[in-house]
Design a protein around this motif. Sequence first.
Motif, PDB file in Angstrom:
ATOM      1  N   ALA A 170      26.365  58.451 -28.073  1.00 32.91           N
ATOM      2  CA  ALA A 170      24.895  58.032 -27.908  1.00 32.91           C
ATOM      3  C   ALA A 170      24.353  57.563 -29.201  1.00 32.91           C
ATOM      4  O   ALA A 170      23.751  56.507 -28.928  1.00 32.91           O
ATOM      5  N   LEU A 171      24.461  58.547 -29.945  1.00 32.24           N
ATOM      6  CA  LEU A 171      23.886  57.973 -31.375  1.00 32.24           C
ATOM      7  C   LEU A 171      24.724  56.618 -31.926  1.00 32.24           C
ATOM      8  O   LEU A 171      23.836  55.598 -32.379  1.00 32.24           O
ATOM      9  N   TYR A 172      26.043  56.652 -31.611  1.00 29.31           N
ATOM     10  CA  TYR A 172      26.541  55.336 -32.286  1.00 29.31           C
ATOM     11  C   TYR A 172      26.131  54.151 -31.290  1.00 29.31           C
ATOM     12  O   TYR A 172      26.010  53.122 -31.819  1.00 29.31           O
ATOM     13  N   ALA A 173      26.026  54.419 -30.028  1.00 25.88           N
ATOM     14  CA  ALA A 173      25.357  53.190 -29.048  1.00 25.88           C
ATOM     15  C   ALA A 173      24.161  52.581 -29.357  1.00 25.88           C
ATOM     16  O   ALA A 173      23.917  51.511 -29.139  1.00 25.88           O
ATOM     17  N   VAL A 174      23.182  53.531 -29.843  1.00 25.66           N
ATOM     18  CA  VAL A 174      21.939  52.876 -30.311  1.00 25.66           C
ATOM     19  C   VAL A 174      21.948  52.402 -31.762  1.00 25.66           C
ATOM     20  O   VAL A 174      20.744  52.074 -32.261  1.00 25.66           O
ATOM     21  N   GLY A 175      23.120  52.266 -32.565  1.00 24.90           N
ATOM     22  CA  GLY A 175      23.062  51.813 -33.686  1.00 24.90           C
ATOM     23  C   GLY A 175      23.037  52.876 -34.822  1.00 24.90           C
ATOM     24  O   GLY A 175      23.181  52.382 -36.055  1.00 24.90           O
ATOM     25  N   LEU A 176      22.973  54.161 -34.605  1.00 29.77           N
ATOM     26  CA  LEU A 176      22.945  54.970 -35.516  1.00 29.77           C
ATOM     27  C   LEU A 176      24.345  55.653 -36.012  1.00 29.77           C
ATOM     28  O   LEU A 176      24.771  56.908 -35.764  1.00 29.77           O
ATOM     29  N   MET A 177      25.053  54.776 -36.391  1.00 27.07           N
ATOM     30  CA  MET A 177      26.456  55.142 -36.652  1.00 27.07           C
ATOM     31  C   MET A 177      26.788  56.193 -37.627  1.00 27.07           C
ATOM     32  O   MET A 177      27.527  57.165 -37.525  1.00 27.07           O
ATOM     33  N   GLY A 178      25.828  56.197 -38.869  1.00 30.50           N
ATOM     34  CA  GLY A 178      26.081  57.205 -39.685  1.00 30.50           C
ATOM     35  C   GLY A 178      25.735  58.580 -39.437  1.00 30.50           C
ATOM     36  O   GLY A 178      26.122  59.387 -39.870  1.00 30.50           O
ATOM     37  N   TRP A 179      24.824  58.643 -38.392  1.00 34.91           N
ATOM     38  CA  TRP A 179      24.513  59.853 -37.819  1.00 34.91           C
ATOM     39  C   TRP A 179      25.318  60.462 -36.725  1.00 34.91           C
ATOM     40  O   TRP A 179      25.018  61.564 -36.144  1.00 34.91           O
ATOM     41  N   SER A 180      26.373  59.542 -36.224  1.00 33.45           N
ATOM     42  CA  SER A 180      27.070  59.880 -35.240  1.00 33.45           C
ATOM     43  C   SER A 180      28.159  60.883 -35.298  1.00 33.45           C
ATOM     44  O   SER A 180      28.592  61.671 -34.409  1.00 33.45           O
ATOM     45  N   GLY A 181      28.452  61.142 -36.686  1.00 32.72           N
ATOM     46  CA  GLY A 181      29.730  62.087 -36.971  1.00 32.72           C
ATOM     47  C   GLY A 181      31.037  61.515 -36.589  1.00 32.72           C
ATOM     48  O   GLY A 181      31.981  62.280 -36.876  1.00 32.72           O
ATOM     49  N   LEU A 182      31.149  60.219 -36.229  1.00 30.25           N
ATOM     50  CA  LEU A 182      32.432  59.834 -35.630  1.00 30.25           C
ATOM     51  C   LEU A 182      33.316  59.491 -36.881  1.00 30.25           C
ATOM     52  O   LEU A 182      32.602  58.850 -37.884  1.00 30.25           O
ATOM     53  N   PRO A 183      34.491  59.538 -36.991  1.00 27.81           N
ATOM     54  CA  PRO A 183      35.248  59.102 -38.241  1.00 27.81           C
ATOM     55  C   PRO A 183      35.110  57.904 -38.626  1.00 27.81           C
ATOM     56  O   PRO A 183      35.295  56.819 -38.039  1.00 27.81           O
ATOM     57  N   GLY A 184      35.004  57.503 -39.954  1.00 26.91           N
ATOM     58  CA  GLY A 184      34.897  56.167 -40.363  1.00 26.91           C
ATOM     59  C   GLY A 184      33.829  55.496 -40.285  1.00 26.91           C
ATOM     60  O   GLY A 184      33.507  54.444 -40.615  1.00 26.91           O
TER      61      GLY A 184
END
Length: 220
Positions: A170-184
Motif C-alpha cells: 500500500a505504501l508502494y502504491a501511493v508512491g512512498l517506495m522508500g517507506w515500503s521496505g520492499l527490496p531495492g
Amino acid sequence: MYAKAGRWTAVVVSEAFFMPLLMGWIALLSKAALEDPSRSRVAAAGVVGGIATLTRSTLLLAWFPMLLLWRASLRGRGGRIVLALAFTMMAVFALLSLRNWIVTGQPTPVPTSFAVNVHLGNTPPRALDPAPPGRQAIYDRLRLEPRLRTVAEFAVQAPDDFARGLANKALYAVGLMGWSGLPGESGIARLYIAAWLLALLGAVRALRAPAHSSPAIWLP
C-alpha cells in the motif's frame, strides 16, 4: 524491427505512461458529462480509456462502475452515448485480444495472469504447512490454482506477515517506495503522491458540494 521498437515496451507498460492516461480518461469523461457529450469527446474518451486499459488490463474492473456513474451524470441524455463510449473502448482493447489470438492460436479475450501476479506480490517468506483437508476441499470447490492456494494459506498460517506485506505494498502504491521496505526500493514517486493528494482534495470538495451537483464530480 523488434530491436528498435522493443526498447519502448518498458515505457508503454510503465506507471509513468498509465497514470496520465488514466487521469486524461477521467478528465474527458467529466468534461463530456458536465458540458456537451459530443461525438468527438466521447470518441476521445473511448480511445484514451481503451489505451489505458491496454496498459493495465486490471482497469477493466473499473469499467462497469465508471460507466454507471457516467450514465447517471448525463441526466437522461441517452444510453446511446454510453454504448458508443463502451464500444469504442472495447474496440481499442480488442487489439490486445487479437494479438493474443495471433500469438497463442486461440481466443484470449483478457490476459489470465491474475494468479501469477497475486503470487508474485504475496510469496511466503518461508515454507508453509500443508493445508488441512477441510480447506483443500474448499479450494477444490472454488477451483483455485495452486498459486492462489499458496497465497490463501499464507494469509491463514502467517496473518501478521501477510498483513505487513499488504501494508508495504500500500505504501508502494501511493508512491512512498522508500517507506515500503520492499527490496531495492527507495525514494518517493511524486507523480503517485500528487495523484492521490488531488483525488483526496477532490473527494473533500465533492462531499461539500451542493446536493443537486452532477454525479460527475465523483468520477475522479
